[in-house]
Design an enzyme around this catalytic site. Sequence first.
Site, PDB file in Angstrom:
ATOM      1  N   HIS A  44       0.820  -1.221   0.000  1.00 25.83           N
ATOM      2  CA  HIS A  44       0.000   0.000   0.000  1.00 25.83           C
ATOM      3  C   HIS A  44       0.852   1.268   0.000  1.00 25.83           C
ATOM      4  CE1 HIS A  44       0.278  -0.240   4.529  1.00 25.83           C
ATOM      5  NE2 HIS A  44       0.383   1.070   4.374  1.00 25.83           N
ATOM      6  N   ASP A  93       0.320  -7.885   1.881  1.00 23.59           N
ATOM      7  CA  ASP A  93       0.744  -6.485   1.842  1.00 23.59           C
ATOM      8  C   ASP A  93       2.272  -6.369   1.828  1.00 23.59           C
ATOM      9  OD1 ASP A  93       0.692  -3.744   1.851  1.00 23.59           O
ATOM     10  OD2 ASP A  93       0.065  -3.542   3.952  1.00 23.59           O
ATOM     11  N   GLY A 108       2.359   5.766   8.819  1.00 22.56           N
ATOM     12  CA  GLY A 108       3.619   6.345   8.401  1.00 22.56           C
ATOM     13  C   GLY A 108       4.801   5.428   8.662  1.00 22.56           C
ATOM     14  N   SER A 133       4.511   2.310   7.955  1.00 22.98           N
ATOM     15  CA  SER A 133       4.261   1.217   7.022  1.00 22.98           C
ATOM     16  C   SER A 133       5.497   0.820   6.233  1.00 22.98           C
ATOM     17  CB  SER A 133       3.164   1.607   6.026  1.00 22.98           C
ATOM     18  OG  SER A 133       1.903   1.344   6.553  1.00 22.98           O
ATOM     19  N   GLY A 134       5.623  -0.485   6.036  1.00 27.17           N
ATOM     20  CA  GLY A 134       6.732  -1.010   5.267  1.00 27.17           C
ATOM     21  C   GLY A 134       8.002  -1.180   6.061  1.00 27.17           C
TER      22      GLY A 134
END
Length: 293
Positions: A108, A153, A243, A245-246
């Site tokens: 995402h 994801d 924020g 994320s990943g």
Amino acid sequence: MAAAGPPCTWMVCALIALILRVTEPVLANDVSSCDNPSPRGPSGNPQDLGPGAGVGSRADDDSSSRIVNGTDCAKNSQPWQGALLLQSNRLYCGAVLVDPQWLLTAAHCRKQFFRIRLGHHSLNAIYESGQQMFQGIKAIPHPGYSHPSHSNDLMLIKLNRRIRETQGVKPISIASQCPTAGTSCLVSGWGTTSSPQLSFPKVLQCLNITVLSDDRCRKAYPEQIDETMFCAGDESGRDSCQGDSGGPVVCNGSLQGLVSWGDSPCAQPNRPGVYTNLCRFTKWIQDTIRSNS
């Protein structure tokens, strides 16, 4: 988590959030329901990391939220941690170096154009000795990624050149075994130290979290958890957030997961963070890197 409502654009969602002081984050390119599970990724406009950057407001979406109640990471302790940047110095997601020329991040977090910064400890955009900058020349999201459920994801990013391995920049291996309940892990990111209020740290934040059982995870998020996810979080008030994320979840020295999604505000009782379960994707990651090298 509330059942999905009628679709609305991110701008409308942002206005509703401002008027009602609702803290559910909305992605800039999210045209799904306002009350879907919250991807812990980019807000409308990422936090500007240029000189004088500070706390943004949700009114103009000039913010991205961060790890809640973590501590400053020791410099060079997370040499695989990467930052995805827009417009040279605008942070919008974290990433993880898993190969001399490849990063992993959340699917995402996909954008058409971005840069990557490695070996940087501070949130500030000012040059740091040892940092390395790259262009992302290829982004390959997992073909099974599903929005808004955030199943599968993850996304691979190819750098425009190989890294120069140093004390502050080096890849991490991916765990071959799936996580077990009770395992202690570490999540890192440049996230906000509070939620829903925004308070930005000066440097990379680290937080110890504990893997939860599948039963406890599914109880927290009924009908929203599948085998591509796991939950972690040991107590109220300690959590990853939007924020982040990943970014990496490291357990026993290996990369176990990526920050994916969770409830908002972050760090609520019995609402743990949800992470991409990378043990399910080792073959896809290896095959994809091999076929695109």
